[in-house]
Design a protein around this motif. Structure first.
Motif, short mmCIF file in Angstrom:
data_model
loop_
_atom_site.label_atom_id
_atom_site.label_comp_id
_atom_site.label_asym_id
_atom_site.label_seq_id
_atom_site.Cartn_x
_atom_site.Cartn_y
_atom_site.Cartn_z
N LYS A 167 0.83 -1.21 0.00
CA LYS A 167 0.00 0.00 0.00
C LYS A 167 0.86 1.26 0.00
N SER A 168 2.00 1.21 0.69
CA SER A 168 2.88 2.38 0.73
C SER A 168 3.46 2.68 -0.65
N VAL A 169 3.80 1.64 -1.39
CA VAL A 169 4.31 1.84 -2.76
C VAL A 169 3.23 2.45 -3.63
N GLU A 170 2.01 1.96 -3.51
CA GLU A 170 0.90 2.54 -4.28
C GLU A 170 0.73 4.02 -3.93
N GLU A 171 0.86 4.35 -2.65
CA GLU A 171 0.72 5.74 -2.21
C GLU A 171 1.84 6.61 -2.77
N ILE A 172 3.08 6.09 -2.78
CA ILE A 172 4.20 6.84 -3.35
C ILE A 172 3.90 7.19 -4.81
N ILE A 173 3.39 6.23 -5.55
CA ILE A 173 3.12 6.44 -6.98
C ILE A 173 1.90 7.34 -7.18
N LYS A 174 0.84 7.15 -6.41
CA LYS A 174 -0.39 7.93 -6.57
C LYS A 174 -0.22 9.38 -6.11
N THR A 175 0.48 9.59 -4.99
CA THR A 175 0.60 10.96 -4.45
C THR A 175 2.07 11.35 -4.38
N ASP A 176 2.74 11.01 -3.29
CA ASP A 176 4.17 11.26 -3.18
C ASP A 176 4.74 10.52 -1.98
N ILE A 177 6.05 10.50 -1.90
CA ILE A 177 6.73 9.73 -0.85
C ILE A 177 6.50 10.33 0.53
#
Length: 186
Positions: A167-177
């Motif tokens: 989920k964290s990887v998806e969040e990095i790609i969708k929004t930002d790190i």
């Protein structure tokens, strides 16, 4: 375009070991996004999909952990992926089981797979998601620890944290790190 690299060792004997939680996280991402990680090239097994308008490649290098950089460099050069768009998922003995740490960049620490990637890319300015596997018990060899499996209780914790890592990887790609770090570090 993003390359999401999960670190591990190929072969059934390494499945579900502590050192292969990066591969496990790639499998989780693939399942969540209905991707088949079956293409073979760049000394890796990989699959592609789109997430929030970005092409994403899920990668499991097949070079064994200590030579992961060979595969990663080949793939990054072929697809011309910017360094900042490489996300590496891997095990970390300095983090307790059931925890993860997301970082924007940094050294390899004691992790040979990360050392190989940094050496071959000649850069460490890429995000990484470190999945805690804990330190070996007092009289246990480090190699035996990382190549060993989890007991039932620890496996449940690790499965939960692998889902959070995905989920964290998806969040990095969708929004930002930064948002992913605020949501998932701890």
């Amino acid at each position: 375009m993003y390359a999401v690299i999960g670190l591990g060792n190929p072969g059934k004997k390494y499945n579900y070991t502590k050192h292969n939680v990066g591969f496990d996280a790639i499998d989780c991402l693939a399942q969540r996004n209905n991707v088949k990680v079956i293409k073979i090239k760049h000394q890796a097994i990989y699959g592609e999909f789109n997430l929030s308008g970005e092409k994403v490649i899920l990668v499991k290098p097949q070079t064994y952990m200590n030579n992961s950089g060979v595969s990663v460099k080949s793939l990054v050069e072929y697809y011309k992926i910017p360094i900042k768009n490489i996300i590496v998922l891997y095990d970390d003995i300095d983090i307790d089981i059931g925890s993860l740490r997301i970082r924007k960049k940094g050294s390899a620490g004691s992790h040979n797979g990360m050392r190989s990637i940094i050496y071959h890319l000649k850069d460490d300015n890429f995000p990484r998601v470190r999945i805690g596997i804990g330190k070996p018990q007092e009289n246990r060899d480090l190699v035996d620890h990382v190549l060993g499996g989890f007991n039932k209780e620890d496996r449940e914790k690790v499965d939960d944290i692998i889902l959070k890592a995905a989920k964290s990887v998806e969040e990095i790609i969708k929004t930002d790190i930064d948002k992913a770090m605020n949501m998932y570090n701890g």
